[in-house]
Design a protein around this motif. Structure first.
Motif, mmCIF file in Angstrom:
data_model
loop_
_atom_site.group_PDB
_atom_site.id
_atom_site.type_symbol
_atom_site.label_atom_id
_atom_site.label_comp_id
_atom_site.label_asym_id
_atom_site.label_seq_id
_atom_site.Cartn_x
_atom_site.Cartn_y
_atom_site.Cartn_z
ATOM 1 N N SER A 159 1.081 -1.401 -0.015
ATOM 2 C CA SER A 159 0.013 -0.154 -0.124
ATOM 3 C C SER A 159 1.145 0.758 -0.621
ATOM 4 C CB SER A 159 -0.907 -0.256 1.529
ATOM 5 O OG SER A 159 -0.142 -0.105 2.353
ATOM 6 N N MET A 160 1.996 1.245 0.376
ATOM 7 C CA MET A 160 2.608 2.290 0.365
ATOM 8 C C MET A 160 3.877 2.535 -1.366
ATOM 9 S SD MET A 160 4.176 1.938 4.746
ATOM 10 C CE MET A 160 5.186 3.949 3.871
ATOM 11 N N PHE A 161 4.122 1.384 -1.156
ATOM 12 C CA PHE A 161 4.894 1.705 -2.244
ATOM 13 C C PHE A 161 4.893 0.689 -3.327
ATOM 14 C CE2 PHE A 161 7.707 1.568 1.678
ATOM 15 C CZ PHE A 161 7.930 3.037 1.511
ATOM 16 N N ASP A 162 4.188 0.395 -4.151
ATOM 17 C CA ASP A 162 4.023 -0.962 -4.899
ATOM 18 C C ASP A 162 2.704 -0.586 -6.110
ATOM 19 O OD1 ASP A 162 5.708 -2.437 -3.486
ATOM 20 O OD2 ASP A 162 4.154 -4.345 -3.625
ATOM 21 N N SER A 163 2.270 0.937 -5.718
ATOM 22 C CA SER A 163 1.554 1.367 -7.120
ATOM 23 C C SER A 163 1.842 2.789 -7.723
ATOM 24 C CB SER A 163 0.068 1.396 -6.079
ATOM 25 O OG SER A 163 0.418 2.689 -5.251
ATOM 26 N N TRP A 164 3.248 2.819 -7.731
ATOM 27 C CA TRP A 164 3.451 3.948 -8.585
ATOM 28 C C TRP A 164 4.553 3.731 -10.103
ATOM 29 C CZ3 TRP A 164 3.014 8.258 -5.895
ATOM 30 C CH2 TRP A 164 2.413 8.613 -4.820
ATOM 31 N N GLY A 165 4.239 2.809 -9.919
ATOM 32 C CA GLY A 165 5.152 2.497 -11.775
ATOM 33 C C GLY A 165 3.639 3.035 -12.725
ATOM 34 N N ASN A 166 2.615 3.129 -12.318
ATOM 35 C CA ASN A 166 1.585 3.888 -13.345
ATOM 36 C C ASN A 166 0.479 4.543 -12.392
ATOM 37 O OD1 ASN A 166 0.238 4.056 -15.333
ATOM 38 N ND2 ASN A 166 -0.441 2.197 -15.739
ATOM 39 N N VAL A 170 1.566 7.255 -16.179
ATOM 40 C CA VAL A 170 3.751 8.345 -15.390
ATOM 41 C C VAL A 170 4.140 7.317 -14.928
ATOM 42 C CG1 VAL A 170 4.334 10.241 -14.726
ATOM 43 C CG2 VAL A 170 1.984 10.349 -16.080
ATOM 44 N N SER A 171 5.405 7.024 -14.957
ATOM 45 C CA SER A 171 5.797 6.270 -13.837
ATOM 46 C C SER A 171 6.636 7.096 -13.037
ATOM 47 C CB SER A 171 7.134 5.295 -14.520
ATOM 48 O OG SER A 171 7.526 4.648 -14.000
ATOM 49 N N MET A 172 6.532 6.812 -11.557
ATOM 50 C CA MET A 172 6.606 7.115 -10.409
ATOM 51 C C MET A 172 7.693 7.054 -9.554
ATOM 52 S SD MET A 172 5.525 10.022 -11.144
ATOM 53 C CE MET A 172 4.501 11.709 -9.721
ATOM 54 N N LYS A 173 8.350 5.921 -9.666
ATOM 55 C CA LYS A 173 8.558 4.486 -9.591
ATOM 56 C C LYS A 173 10.186 5.457 -8.736
ATOM 57 C CE LYS A 173 8.270 0.371 -11.528
ATOM 58 N NZ LYS A 173 8.964 0.071 -12.255
ATOM 59 N N SER A 174 10.838 6.773 -9.074
ATOM 60 C CA SER A 174 12.427 7.633 -8.302
ATOM 61 C C SER A 174 11.449 7.985 -7.584
ATOM 62 C CB SER A 174 12.870 8.378 -9.714
ATOM 63 O OG SER A 174 11.486 9.355 -10.570
ATOM 64 N N PHE A 175 9.918 8.549 -7.891
ATOM 65 C CA PHE A 175 9.258 9.401 -6.498
ATOM 66 C C PHE A 175 9.359 8.073 -5.314
ATOM 67 C CE2 PHE A 175 5.488 9.932 -4.089
ATOM 68 C CZ PHE A 175 5.779 11.643 -3.174
ATOM 69 N N GLU A 177 10.536 6.139 -4.422
ATOM 70 C CA GLU A 177 12.180 5.382 -4.354
ATOM 71 C C GLU A 177 12.604 6.749 -2.587
ATOM 72 O OE1 GLU A 177 13.960 2.471 -3.562
ATOM 73 O OE2 GLU A 177 11.959 2.028 -4.437
ATOM 74 N N LYS A 178 11.859 8.096 -3.340
ATOM 75 C CA LYS A 178 12.037 9.020 -2.746
ATOM 76 C C LYS A 178 11.694 9.050 -1.265
ATOM 77 C CE LYS A 178 15.417 11.338 -4.958
ATOM 78 N NZ LYS A 178 15.111 10.218 -6.062
ATOM 79 N N LEU A 179 10.001 8.443 -1.553
ATOM 80 C CA LEU A 179 9.150 8.291 -0.116
ATOM 81 C C LEU A 179 9.744 7.204 0.982
ATOM 82 C CD1 LEU A 179 6.417 8.820 0.477
ATOM 83 C CD2 LEU A 179 5.843 6.663 -1.177
ATOM 84 N N ARG A 180 9.944 6.148 0.088
ATOM 85 C CA ARG A 180 10.607 5.397 0.710
ATOM 86 C C ARG A 180 12.039 5.715 2.092
ATOM 87 N NH1 ARG A 180 10.699 -0.468 -0.617
ATOM 88 N NH2 ARG A 180 9.915 -0.099 -2.473
#
Length: 343
Positions: A159-166, A170-175, A177-180
């Motif tokens: 719920s915190m990290f696996d929903s940022w691919g789309n 728009v892919s927000m995986k780099s964001f 990682e900063k969140l993590r």
């Protein structure tokens, strides 16, 4: 947050609204009190941190002769109204005071308190409950609850990290990682689903409220070898707690904040790792976890998690992980068991 700020925070009615709508919390206390009505009937009770007075009313309903409801914040005014509304203003005396400054005319037979904070200890009232026990409780008196346990287990937190691919294409995986990275600097209070727990829980701390001292909860450090019960992304360490109430007739009532139980306002606490690790079933997960009381605020604790190399730490005697040394131990134990049964 100093003591004055702490008590002022409890004047925010939204906090009490959340607690009063926490059905598992309320039901556990009510059942524990009513199951022990024979022990409460005609007795003196002290409610430490009474809030809006619901636990005091439960005790009066169960037959207490006198209840001292001690509440340091101005919510004590609401407690008086609630108590009068329920017809117990002759039984329950509301005292607007810190428990450390309270003077009672007598010792009490029972102490009841909902003192628990996130992961049990954070901004909780345990020190105040211990103080009240030592000053006001008769020898052999009852504590509600009488014990508490903190558990930990490796987990994933999709719920915190696996929903940022789309995000709308728009892919927000780099964001993410900063969140993590940001999340790894302080514990997060989130609901962790039972299927996201990666290994059997381990006990971090067990507290006997009848005997524990303040010094014993200043801090502790433990080292665990958990064995993954499923494959998944190891993203953090999940903490939760249970509280157990005294029982003389029925099974003891337990208030649980575990992922598999109905959600409470405490939810679970997750210490997020700076990087995630993909683990396979039966993989060993080694970590060291420490809690230490913060010097600047004794109501808060600092948590540190250190990821350890499973190959460099000692495993439990009956470790079920897939490392060769543990597989060999299990093989020897099974061989010994078969030989013993054959004799």
């Amino acid at each position: 947050m100093d003591s004055s700020d702490y008590f002022e925070s409890y004047q925010d009615l939204s906090i009490h609204q959340i607690m009063l709508r926490d059905a598992p919390r309320n039901k556990a206390y009510k059942q524990a009190i009513f199951d022990n009505a024979d022990q409460i009937l005609g007795r003196r009770v002290l409610d430490v941190g009474a809030g809006t007075g619901i636990l005091s009313v439960f005790c009066a309903q169960a037959g207490a002769a006198k209840v001292y409801a001690v509440e340091a914040s101005n919510v004590s005014k609401i407690a008086r109204e609630v108590i009068k509304e329920n017809g117990f203003d002759k039984v329950i005396e509301v005292i607007n005071s810190r428990i450390e400054d309270t003077v009672l005319p007598e010792k009490v037979d029972i102490i009841v308190s909902e003192w628990m904070g996130f992961y049990l200890l954070h901004e909780g009232m345990l020190d105040s409950v211990i103080f009240a026990r030592d000053k006001f409780l008769k020898p052999g008196g009852l504590m509600f609850p009488e014990s508490a346990t903190i558990y930990s287990a490796p987990c994933c937190v999709p719920s915190m990290f696996d929903s940022w691919g789309n995000i709308e294409g728009v892919s927000m995986k780099s964001f993410s990682e900063k969140l993590r990275t940001e999340a790894s600097h302080k514990p997060s209070t989130v609901s962790v689903a039972k299927e996201h727990i990666l290994a059997d829980p381990e006990v971090l701390l067990w507290i006997d409220l009848r005997e524990v001292t303040q010094k014993e909860v200043d801090g502790f450090k433990v080292q665990h070898i958990a064995v993954a019960t499923k494959a998944g992304k190891y993203q953090g360490i999940c903490l939760w707690f249970t509280c157990t109430f005294p029982s003389f007739v029925t099974e003891p009532v337990t208030l649980s904040t575990a992922p598999e139980d109905p959600e409470t306002h405490w939810k679970q606490t997750t210490i997020v790792l700076p990087t995630e690790i993909q683990v396979e079933q039966k993989a060993p997960i080694a970590y060291e976890l420490s809690l230490a009381r913060a010097q600047e605020n004794p109501r808060r604790y600092n948590i540190e998690v250190t990821m350890l190399d499973p190959a460099e730490v000692e495993h439990p005697e009956y470790c079920a992980c897939h490392m060769t040394k543990c597989i060999l131990v299990w093989a020897m134990l099974e061989k010994y068991e078969k030989e013993s049964m054959g004799k």
